[in-house]
Write an enzyme that holds these catalytic residues in place. Structure first.
Site, PDB file in Angstrom:
ATOM      1  N   ASP A 158       1.230   2.959   3.672  1.00 61.79           N
ATOM      2  CA  ASP A 158       0.326   3.990   3.139  1.00 61.79           C
ATOM      3  C   ASP A 158       1.153   5.242   2.816  1.00 61.79           C
ATOM      4  O   ASP A 158       0.711   6.372   3.058  1.00 61.79           O
ATOM      5  CB  ASP A 158      -0.828   4.306   4.102  1.00 61.79           C
ATOM      6  CG  ASP A 158      -1.981   5.029   3.392  1.00 61.79           C
ATOM      7  OD1 ASP A 158      -1.891   5.246   2.161  1.00 61.79           O
ATOM      8  OD2 ASP A 158      -2.962   5.376   4.071  1.00 61.79           O
ATOM      9  N   HIS A 169       1.542   5.168  -2.318  1.00 66.63           N
ATOM     10  CA  HIS A 169       1.079   6.122  -3.323  1.00 66.63           C
ATOM     11  C   HIS A 169       2.315   6.683  -4.020  1.00 66.63           C
ATOM     12  O   HIS A 169       3.143   7.321  -3.369  1.00 66.63           O
ATOM     13  CB  HIS A 169       0.272   7.247  -2.666  1.00 66.63           C
ATOM     14  CG  HIS A 169      -0.975   6.752  -1.995  1.00 66.63           C
ATOM     15  ND1 HIS A 169      -2.190   6.697  -2.626  1.00 66.63           N
ATOM     16  CD2 HIS A 169      -1.189   6.241  -0.759  1.00 66.63           C
ATOM     17  CE1 HIS A 169      -3.114   6.191  -1.801  1.00 66.63           C
ATOM     18  NE2 HIS A 169      -2.522   5.904  -0.655  1.00 66.63           N
ATOM     19  N   LEU A 170       2.431   6.424  -5.326  1.00 65.51           N
ATOM     20  CA  LEU A 170       3.611   6.895  -6.067  1.00 65.51           C
ATOM     21  C   LEU A 170       3.336   8.167  -6.868  1.00 65.51           C
ATOM     22  O   LEU A 170       4.258   8.781  -7.401  1.00 65.51           O
ATOM     23  CB  LEU A 170       4.142   5.795  -7.002  1.00 65.51           C
ATOM     24  CG  LEU A 170       4.739   4.566  -6.304  1.00 65.51           C
ATOM     25  CD1 LEU A 170       5.256   3.561  -7.332  1.00 65.51           C
ATOM     26  CD2 LEU A 170       5.858   4.960  -5.345  1.00 65.51           C
ATOM     27  N   ARG A 171       2.054   8.532  -6.983  1.00 68.44           N
ATOM     28  CA  ARG A 171       1.638   9.840  -7.538  1.00 68.44           C
ATOM     29  C   ARG A 171       1.835  10.008  -9.046  1.00 68.44           C
ATOM     30  O   ARG A 171       1.450  11.050  -9.580  1.00 68.44           O
ATOM     31  CB  ARG A 171       2.358  10.993  -6.819  1.00 68.44           C
ATOM     32  CG  ARG A 171       2.266  10.976  -5.302  1.00 68.44           C
ATOM     33  CD  ARG A 171       0.854  10.976  -4.795  1.00 68.44           C
ATOM     34  NE  ARG A 171       0.773  11.258  -3.355  1.00 68.44           N
ATOM     35  CZ  ARG A 171      -0.277  10.985  -2.600  1.00 68.44           C
ATOM     36  NH1 ARG A 171      -1.350  10.418  -3.136  1.00 68.44           N
ATOM     37  NH2 ARG A 171      -0.287  11.272  -1.329  1.00 68.44           N
ATOM     38  N   HIS A 205       0.840  -1.214   0.000  1.00 63.03           N
ATOM     39  CA  HIS A 205       0.000   0.000   0.000  1.00 63.03           C
ATOM     40  C   HIS A 205       0.864   1.249   0.000  1.00 63.03           C
ATOM     41  O   HIS A 205       1.275   1.740   1.048  1.00 63.03           O
ATOM     42  CB  HIS A 205      -0.935  -0.026   1.216  1.00 63.03           C
ATOM     43  CG  HIS A 205      -1.945   1.078   1.217  1.00 63.03           C
ATOM     44  ND1 HIS A 205      -3.159   0.950   1.848  1.00 63.03           N
ATOM     45  CD2 HIS A 205      -1.933   2.330   0.687  1.00 63.03           C
ATOM     46  CE1 HIS A 205      -3.847   2.076   1.687  1.00 63.03           C
ATOM     47  NE2 HIS A 205      -3.118   2.930   0.998  1.00 63.03           N
TER      48      HIS A 205
HETATM   49  O1  DOR Z   1      -3.640   9.874   4.513  1.00 55.43           O
HETATM   50  C1  DOR Z   1      -3.985   9.428   3.439  1.00 55.43           C
HETATM   51  N1  DOR Z   1      -3.399   9.827   2.283  1.00 55.43           N
HETATM   52  N2  DOR Z   1      -4.992   8.560   3.396  1.00 55.43           N
HETATM   53  C2  DOR Z   1      -5.546   8.145   2.255  1.00 55.43           C
HETATM   54  O2  DOR Z   1      -6.467   7.371   2.287  1.00 55.43           O
HETATM   55  C3  DOR Z   1      -5.073   8.693   0.953  1.00 55.43           C
HETATM   56  C4  DOR Z   1      -3.679   9.156   1.061  1.00 55.43           C
HETATM   57  C5  DOR Z   1      -3.266  10.008  -0.100  1.00 55.43           C
HETATM   58  O3  DOR Z   1      -3.472   9.602  -1.253  1.00 55.43           O
HETATM   59  O4  DOR Z   1      -2.695  11.070   0.125  1.00 55.43           O
HETATM   60 ZN    ZN Z   2      -6.819   4.842   2.289  1.00 53.39          ZN
HETATM   61 ZN    ZN Z   3      -3.600   4.906   0.858  1.00 48.56          ZN
END
Ligand code: DOR
Ligand code: ZN
Ligand code: ZN
Length: 423
Positions: free
Chosen positions: A304, A61-63, A59
């Site tokens: 995350d 996020h690479l953006r 999990h």
């Molecule tokens: O803190 C978070 N950031 N929770 C999420 O569910 C999405 C994530 C994000 O994409 O920045």
């Molecule tokens: Zn989330």
């Molecule tokens: Zn997430």
């Protein structure tokens, strides 16, 4: 591709630690035994170090595409290998949303070009993650997607979530659910409790998360399908999952280092680096998360990893983006707060950070044995250091852990038998 001999290390296996050498050739572990004598192009002296299966973060996020100013596949991959990760799964909340084979294919191709860790895209559940029409799940799978999720947003409709679980299962995949009742969140920014009142910040009740965890469990139970719960942060959430597992529901779950390391008094600084969704909770939640990890209710530790630009964090708390840049601190925080405190053994840590994510998503890796892919992380568990966000290679410097003293420093990350990071 060169041959590598890792000598004199302590290897972390599923059933305990053992002193043995590893000989890596053609991307595989070809020998794992005491005193291996093979000639190698490179010898790593791992005296005093621990050899883990490469960490897997299911999990992040690479953006990229779309928000490369926050992070991109190159910077995120570099941060991942610095954190000891050989494989990462990236969420689809990009621009455009990763809801079709073309975007999945782009991520796979770009990650290969970057050539650091393995990047496995997660496709969206619904088109544009709008919650209305299912995305092309089969086509995304064919292009390389390993799971589906609308992470960042909940799937509001239970009917759509039901269809998603059924379709995912038909394609041999699993839905990863971001559990949040937005109506109940109602613009909240921190955990609802004593500290939110003191700080004058609008609270997010635990029930906003737990209601949807309960819904996903009931759907999975009714359909006899699998579901995976993202970033569990509450005591009640852990209990719902524990009870569901006990009656045979096919539910798995993850939590993150910030949920077992911090309590919500950190918000009193009004530092937006403590703003994350779901929010940092209270002491009893932290204790419950640790027990959940210990008894296996929580299967995985994920980061995350949610990098943001400083302009999105250095603003009023209410306006700041949710998210923490976590991939470079996860191993040390987990080792320090879980293993050194006796919550998990080293083997259990490796299971939660490597074997379990591999098995939930059906990825390769996750274990050290002869014949296995040579995805390996080597750490110095005795080394104490201060977390320093200025040294992050991620573009996201947003961490609540700056300056924290931790143990367990990643020394080498090896992917397919090649050294991709050397600390
Ligand atoms: O803190 C978070 N950031 N929770 C999420 O569910 C999405 C994530 C994000 O994409 O920045
Ligand atoms: Zn989330
Ligand atoms: Zn997430």
């Amino acid at each position: 591709m060169s041959n590598i001999l890792i000598k004199n290390g302590t290897v972390v296996l599923a059933d305990g630690c053992a002193a043995c050498d590893l000989y890596l050739k053609d991307g595989k572990i070809v020998r794992m035994a005491k005193a291996v004598q093979e000639k190698a192009d490179r010898v790593i002296d791992a005296t005093g170090l621990y050899v883990f299966p490469g960490l897997i973060d299911m999990h992040v996020h690479l953006r990229e595409p779309g928000f490369e100013y926050k992070e991109d596949i190159a910077s995120g991959s570099a941060a991942a290998v610095r954190g000891g990760f050989t494989q990462i799964c990236c969420m689809p909340n990009t621009q455009p949303v990763c809801d079709n084979a073309a975007v999945v294919g782009y991520i796979v191709a770009r990650a290969k070009e970057v050539g650091l860790c393995k990047v496995r895209p997660i496709g969206a559940i619904t088109k544009g993650s709008q919650g209305e029409q299912l995305a092309e799940i089969g086509k995304m799978k064919d292009a390389g997607a390993v799971a589906i999720s609308d992470d960042g947003k909940p799937v509001v409709s239970a009917r759509i979530m039901r269809l998603a679980m059924e379709y995912a299962s038909d394609f041999g995949m699993i839905c990863l659910s971001h559990c949040e009742d937005k109506d109940l969140v109602d613009g909240g920014v921190v955990n609802e409790g004593y500290n939110s009142t003191l700080a004058g910040l609008k609270g997010i009740p635990r029930a906003a998360e737990e209601i949807m965890i309960a819904r996903e469990i009931l759907l999975a139970e009714t359909l006899n399908k699998r579901v995976h719960i993202c970033h569990v942060s509450t005591k009640g959430g852990v209990q719902l999952i524990r009870e569901a597992k006990a009656r045979g529901v096919r539910v798995t779950a993850e939590t993150c280092p910030h949920y077992f390391t911090l309590i919500d008094d950190v918000i009193m600084s009004y530092d937006a680096n403590t703003k994350v969704n779901p929010p940092i909770r209270e002491r009893e939640d932290v204790e419950a998360i640790k027990l959940g990890l210990q008894d296996g209710t929580l299967d995985c530790i994920v980061t995350d990893h949610a990098p943001h630009h400083r302009d999105e964090k250095e603003v009023e708390y209410n306006l700041a983006a949710f998210g923490i840049s976590g991939i470079e601190t996860s191993f040390s925080l987990s080792y320090t707060n879980l293993v050194k405190t006796g919550v998990l053994t080293l083997e259990q840590l490796a299971e939660r950070m490597s074997a379990n994510p591999a098995s939930i998503l059906g990825l390769g890796g996750g274990a050290l044995r002869e014949g296995a892919v040579a995805d390996i992380m080597i750490a110095d568990l005795g080394e104490e250091y201060s977390i320093d966000s200025k040294q992050f290679v991620s573009k996201g410097k947003n961490t609540p852990f700056d300056g924290m003293r931790v143990y367990g420093k990643v020394k080498y990350t090896i992917v397919d038998g090649d050294i991709k990071y050397e600390g």
